[in-house]
Design a protein around this motif. Sequence first.
Motif, PDB file in Angstrom:
ATOM      1  N   TYR A  40       0.974  -1.189   0.022  1.00  0.00           N
ATOM      2  CA  TYR A  40      -0.060   0.003  -0.023  1.00  0.00           C
ATOM      3  C   TYR A  40       0.946   1.211   0.010  1.00  0.00           C
ATOM      4  CZ  TYR A  40       1.225  -0.374   4.785  1.00  0.00           C
ATOM      5  OH  TYR A  40       2.056  -0.316   6.053  1.00  0.00           O
ATOM      6  N   VAL A  56      -2.875   5.444   2.419  1.00  0.00           N
ATOM      7  CA  VAL A  56      -4.034   4.468   3.148  1.00  0.00           C
ATOM      8  C   VAL A  56      -3.775   4.809   4.570  1.00  0.00           C
ATOM      9  CG1 VAL A  56      -4.406   2.152   3.668  1.00  0.00           C
ATOM     10  CG2 VAL A  56      -3.632   2.680   1.216  1.00  0.00           C
ATOM     11  N   ARG A  63      -9.213  -6.910  -0.970  1.00  0.00           N
ATOM     12  CA  ARG A  63      -9.022  -5.417  -1.391  1.00  0.00           C
ATOM     13  C   ARG A  63     -10.217  -4.587  -1.170  1.00  0.00           C
ATOM     14  NH1 ARG A  63      -9.353  -4.972  -7.547  1.00  0.00           N
ATOM     15  NH2 ARG A  63     -11.678  -5.363  -6.928  1.00  0.00           N
ATOM     16  N   THR A 114      -3.252   3.616  -3.043  1.00  0.00           N
ATOM     17  CA  THR A 114      -2.895   2.452  -3.847  1.00  0.00           C
ATOM     18  C   THR A 114      -2.905   1.381  -3.002  1.00  0.00           C
ATOM     19  OG1 THR A 114      -1.779   3.893  -5.282  1.00  0.00           O
ATOM     20  CG2 THR A 114      -1.285   1.528  -5.514  1.00  0.00           C
ATOM     21  N   ILE A 115      -3.479   0.170  -3.280  1.00  0.00           N
ATOM     22  CA  ILE A 115      -3.525  -1.045  -2.705  1.00  0.00           C
ATOM     23  C   ILE A 115      -3.117  -2.273  -3.509  1.00  0.00           C
ATOM     24  CG2 ILE A 115      -4.829  -2.505  -1.023  1.00  0.00           C
ATOM     25  CD1 ILE A 115      -6.400  -0.148  -0.486  1.00  0.00           C
TER      26      ILE A 115
END
Length: 696
Positions: free
Chosen positions: A631, A635, A669, A690-691
């Motif tokens: 990540y 996040v 997710r 972003t993951i």
Amino acid sequence: MIDIDVHREAMGTKSISRQMPFMVAILAVIAVLVTVYNYPLFWGIQFIFGMSVALATLFLKRGLWGFIIAIPVAIATYYMWGAPYAGISFMAEIIVLTLIRNSKAGDKILRNGSILIYDFIYNALIGAPFYYLTYTYIVKATRETTLLLAQKSIVNGVMNSLIAYVIYAVITLYLNKRSEKRQTVSLQALALATVYSVIVFITLFMSDKLYGSVMQLKAESIFNKMEMMATLVAKATTSENFEEDEYVANIKLERSNADVYYKKKNDSDYILFRKVAPKHINLGKDYMAATSSSRISKIVKKIADGKNSSLKLYLPKPEIEPARVNRFLGSMWEANFYIDSTKIKIIQPARRDFLASGRFFENAFPIINLTIVGGIILSIAIAYSLEKEFLTVLGKSKKRKAEVISTRYYKSLELSPITEIKNFAKEINRRTDEINEAKARIEELNNIAQKQLTTAGEIQQAFLGDSSDVGQKPDVSLFMRPALNAGGDWYDAFDLDNKTFVIVADVCDKGVGAALFMSVFRSLIRYSAENWCADPSETEPLDEVISSVNNYMSTEHEDMTMFATVFIGCVSHPAKRLDYVLAGHEEPVFINPDGTQQTLEVSGPAIGLFPQAEYNMKSLYFTEGSILVGYSDGVVDARDPEGKSYGHQRLLDLVRKLQKQQISSEDLRDQIVLDLDTHMENAEQFDDITIATVIL
């Protein structure tokens, strides 16, 4: 800059709070001085201005500071007048205004000047009746005296409140410095206070000038009568027709209730002129000299000094007559004349003279108070009309508001019959037209830019692709949501040499510039990986991949100072091993099937900063079913409406909880994104998110 201004404002407030006790002590001394050094009127009655200091302090600073300053003022009046009634009225006044000032509506009442009206109402309905009742039934003063004191209290109260408000307005305007955080004064209040002050103070000024002229004439009359009496006595003592002259003089003395003494050149003692017992024998015992205590006595003394005579005023001592008004009404004149080698001393009551001086204010005070009432009404009308005119011009009146709501577009300000307001409205209209034209152009350009940015975001999403380049093992799902249309975060996943590569990275900054550099970094890393890792081998040189990209970016684009944090992992399923490089990036979450966590070590700095930086590839072994979550910092740094961050621990706890459900990477997710959005609620996303979820 805003935070600095707020900090300075807070520091200034704390500094003032620490200095307030010292400032209040100084103001209390000033208040006592302007109480003691007052403006005399008649009968020992004065205009005092100590309460103006207390009221100004109350207006400038909420709390009890004004009340504290009023206490020594009240005490000073007791010592001056020998009665507590003025002090009681002052304390009641400051209590009432303190309650109003410290109420929820206190700031508004102060800003619009209504506090002046409240103070007048107090003085008219509470203060003046209190004076009348106490001096009528306790002091036992005459009705005329109590009415004068009551009316004088209204005038003095209005003067103090006006002086205090002028001080408040001047200091507030001076200290404001056009700051939004500081205290303000309304235009309505300035108009009200200005008109009210002009009417009141001009009325008082004219009354004082007229009173001064009247007192000058009265003083000359007092002196002339005494001088005439002294002349008659001097003539009678030297005249051949002594009995006839004595008779005439005695008639004059009887009318004035005076004792007259004379002393010829060779006499050692004064001789009583009348052949009756003296009426005023206790002057030296029961009275004290107080010539400078009243306006009329000072004028008479000045006239006498200019004619080679002397005249003094004596008041009963306080222990004999404590009420100051009654002391003046029981006062005595002592005049000394030197006529034809004969010294004449006249002692007579001053009651008639002081009553005559008081009659001026018997007529003047009702007129002054009616003028004050008229001034209040006129100033309110002018202030209200001025405020209404501004609201009408600005479109804030009820009629204009309805028009604006119904039309739902901007209407020009109405012009005013008042020249200054008309020019103000015309200038606002001109500038507004310029702003509207500029706004229309900006909106046009913004629409073009938004279309381009939207296209850039769509291109970036298409450029990133999805996890279709990865086989069924491992199970990989990817997610990226930029803070703006396009972002600097990226992910990548692809198979190469029977191994799966997973990348999560973050370019510094966000927006289109970061997105452009993101495409460069992503392309270089993927190209380098395919170049260095294409041949079959047990392990892949991820450190060489990252080093080659770092050296290129830090030398070829060093002037741009753009860098990226990167996590690149290579999953070898046959060996159950994860090789990785962690270049200045957030540590991914790695959970074994039994719920234990494995720690990933930092391999080197962010890429693009330091040429020839060293990166060490790390490895760890896993059991099938382990979970890897990569990540970006968007996040863990995501904030809720109160500013609380999402945090690494919450992410770790969520992954452990979901692992027990044997969840897919896609569901994992989606659950992370859902929990993240629940935390943020309606708070603004300020960084790219972003993951990458991997089920090994």
